[in-house]
Design a protein around this motif. Sequence first.
Motif: not given
Length: 424
Positions: A129-130, A158-160, A167-170, A192-200
Amino acid sequence: MSHQFTISYAKESDHNDALHIYREQFYIPLLNNKHAIYFLGNSLGLQPKTTQDEVLKIMEAWANFGVEGFFMGKEPWLNYHKKITPLLCDIVGAKEQELVTMNHLTVNLHLLMISFYQPTKNRYKIICEAKAFPSDQYAFQSQVKLHGYKIEDAIIEVHPKEGTEIITTADIIATIEQHKDTVAMVLFSGLNYYTGQVFDMPAITEAAHNAGAYAGFDLAHAAGNVELQLHNWNVDFACWCNYKYLNSGPGAIAGAFINEKHLQNKKLKRLEGWWGNDVANRFKMENSFTPSPNAEAWQMSTAPMLLLASHKASMDIFKQAGFKNLLSKSKLLSDYLFFVLNEINQPEKRFTILTPRNSNERGCQVSLSVFKNAKAVFDELLPNGIFADWREPNVIRVAPVPLYNSFEEIFTFAATLKQILKKY
């Protein structure tokens, strides 16, 4: 019962929370002789009150037995790790033989990349991920250079999409597909440490395997925070630190996962040291390496007992509370945090929440992007008794964790932030 932005609602929620008792098992920092609101479990978890006792047991064995502490006493050190490994199985979703507690996170990442990043003329790219955590980026870059490749060619980020931080799974899967003939390894954060997004993670793993690549994850912000099923997802390898949500102390010993399908693969390269040698003949001091039949084969150096003791103290609390119970409470805390933040962000929007609202795509952490005077707003939090985290250029991260944070603290944080925002 619908959420309410009132102190009485928050207190009632704490009263109804069966896990609220575990807060008493931790030292809560004091500011101005009052317990502070500590929302920094995503950086360093708080100290369990039992940690000192566990460490003292090791100190006393050292005093009484010296090096024979590995073999003598009530809890010989040689098998001490066997008390910890079973406690980790539910937390990361793995079999005991797939887990090892060793080293520190970036060291483990490098050791695992030695095994799983074996580039060839045709397959040499790493997809990540970016805006991955900088330490991961340094590891990727140094491994690529070690093998003689150019960073700009071998590392694919992979960027948002423009205008978002998510960042989308797609897009991740499309990027893997785009480079399917040249990718050697897909290595993402679990969260992701910055956004808190859990990746699939299961979808990323499947896409990596379909492309003929290994799939690995840095779980620094995921382990102890979100549900993980590393074995069932068929993840090849993963590593994490234990000092964040797993409360094992600053610079705590870290953990690693190697899928059981790789444990007996003699073609898999690995850096080796004497503590990874099968314990049955480790002390014969022979010059030929016989790997342990499990993930412990990746161990290199003598187990650091004081760090293991600190880790065990926290793991015992996780066992008592039950990890599934903690995940359920975490969702309730996070839902309430989203609610109160939405309440104070009206009628004029002063910030946006970067973290996905879908509960399957987030854990404890919520990241706020503040529109104006962000640093000044952040700097007001600590004097008001609130520990939070700052990330450039304008992001405030808060992470209410289920073992020691409360609904009342979430209410107080939001009410305090509301007053601070009025000043700016």
